[in-house]
Design a protein around this motif. Sequence first.
Motif, PDB file in Angstrom:
ATOM      1  N   GLY A   9       1.989  14.366 -12.571  1.00  0.00           N
ATOM      2  CA  GLY A   9       2.330  14.458 -13.973  1.00  0.00           C
ATOM      3  C   GLY A   9       3.816  14.454 -14.215  1.00  0.00           C
ATOM      4  O   GLY A   9       4.622  14.431 -13.285  1.00  0.00           O
ATOM      5  N   PRO A  10       4.198  14.482 -15.470  1.00  0.00           N
ATOM      6  CA  PRO A  10       5.632  14.435 -15.791  1.00  0.00           C
ATOM      7  C   PRO A  10       6.322  15.728 -15.376  1.00  0.00           C
ATOM      8  O   PRO A  10       5.738  16.807 -15.413  1.00  0.00           O
ATOM      9  CB  PRO A  10       5.653  14.241 -17.309  1.00  0.00           C
ATOM     10  CG  PRO A  10       4.348  14.753 -17.782  1.00  0.00           C
ATOM     11  CD  PRO A  10       3.364  14.510 -16.660  1.00  0.00           C
ATOM     12  N   PRO A  18       0.801  -1.231   0.000  1.00  0.00           N
ATOM     13  CA  PRO A  18       0.000   0.000   0.000  1.00  0.00           C
ATOM     14  C   PRO A  18       0.834   1.282   0.000  1.00  0.00           C
ATOM     15  O   PRO A  18       0.475   2.250  -0.671  1.00  0.00           O
ATOM     16  CB  PRO A  18      -0.816  -0.102   1.287  1.00  0.00           C
ATOM     17  CG  PRO A  18      -0.883  -1.560   1.587  1.00  0.00           C
ATOM     18  CD  PRO A  18       0.376  -2.154   1.055  1.00  0.00           C
ATOM     19  N   ILE A  19       1.944   1.301   0.678  1.00  0.00           N
ATOM     20  CA  ILE A  19       2.778   2.504   0.695  1.00  0.00           C
ATOM     21  C   ILE A  19       3.406   2.732  -0.674  1.00  0.00           C
ATOM     22  O   ILE A  19       3.462   3.858  -1.175  1.00  0.00           O
ATOM     23  CB  ILE A  19       3.863   2.388   1.789  1.00  0.00           C
ATOM     24  CG1 ILE A  19       3.199   2.361   3.152  1.00  0.00           C
ATOM     25  CG2 ILE A  19       4.862   3.530   1.679  1.00  0.00           C
ATOM     26  CD1 ILE A  19       4.162   2.130   4.302  1.00  0.00           C
ATOM     27  N   GLY A  56       2.572   5.994  -3.216  1.00  0.00           N
ATOM     28  CA  GLY A  56       3.622   6.823  -3.808  1.00  0.00           C
ATOM     29  C   GLY A  56       3.554   6.832  -5.320  1.00  0.00           C
ATOM     30  O   GLY A  56       3.767   7.857  -5.965  1.00  0.00           O
ATOM     31  N   LEU A  57       3.253   5.680  -5.897  1.00  0.00           N
ATOM     32  CA  LEU A  57       3.137   5.584  -7.351  1.00  0.00           C
ATOM     33  C   LEU A  57       2.004   6.461  -7.858  1.00  0.00           C
ATOM     34  O   LEU A  57       2.164   7.230  -8.794  1.00  0.00           O
ATOM     35  CB  LEU A  57       2.917   4.124  -7.756  1.00  0.00           C
ATOM     36  CG  LEU A  57       2.671   3.867  -9.234  1.00  0.00           C
ATOM     37  CD1 LEU A  57       3.943   4.137 -10.013  1.00  0.00           C
ATOM     38  CD2 LEU A  57       2.215   2.445  -9.440  1.00  0.00           C
ATOM     39  N   TRP A  58       0.844   6.371  -7.213  1.00  0.00           N
ATOM     40  CA  TRP A  58      -0.307   7.156  -7.645  1.00  0.00           C
ATOM     41  C   TRP A  58      -0.090   8.646  -7.442  1.00  0.00           C
ATOM     42  O   TRP A  58      -0.477   9.457  -8.276  1.00  0.00           O
ATOM     43  CB  TRP A  58      -1.581   6.702  -6.932  1.00  0.00           C
ATOM     44  CG  TRP A  58      -2.134   5.445  -7.528  1.00  0.00           C
ATOM     45  CD1 TRP A  58      -2.135   4.208  -6.977  1.00  0.00           C
ATOM     46  CD2 TRP A  58      -2.737   5.301  -8.819  1.00  0.00           C
ATOM     47  NE1 TRP A  58      -2.685   3.300  -7.835  1.00  0.00           N
ATOM     48  CE2 TRP A  58      -3.080   3.939  -8.975  1.00  0.00           C
ATOM     49  CE3 TRP A  58      -3.015   6.177  -9.849  1.00  0.00           C
ATOM     50  CZ2 TRP A  58      -3.681   3.462 -10.117  1.00  0.00           C
ATOM     51  CZ3 TRP A  58      -3.624   5.689 -10.986  1.00  0.00           C
ATOM     52  CH2 TRP A  58      -3.950   4.338 -11.119  1.00  0.00           C
TER      53      TRP A  58
END
Length: 105
Positions: free
Chosen positions: A99-100, A86-87, A91-93
């Motif tokens: 955005g880039p 979950p952590i 972080g990914l989301w």
Amino acid sequence: MTDGRKTWTPEEISLVVNLRNQGHGWRAIARHLGRSDTMCRFQYERSAGKPVKASTQQQAEPVTPKVSDIRAERAPDSQPLPVGHPIVMRGLWQGMERGPIYAGQ
């Protein structure tokens, strides 16, 4: 972090002065005594008779820890979080929502 003690013993004050004179940081001294770093600095100033200027890092409200500091606190035998944790996913989301990042911005 602190246990709400208000009085300082002479032994604690002399320990603060000795540790600070040896070059220890306020956080390390505070952890050792179980007090706040601000109160340790205040007691040092009172006993030494000279004010200590706070660095710009201490004056800043939110301090984001550096990656090197976080890694230094981990146990040497610790493993990275597994994919799907979950952590990791949070972080990914969060990274995708921002955005880039372009060098031109």
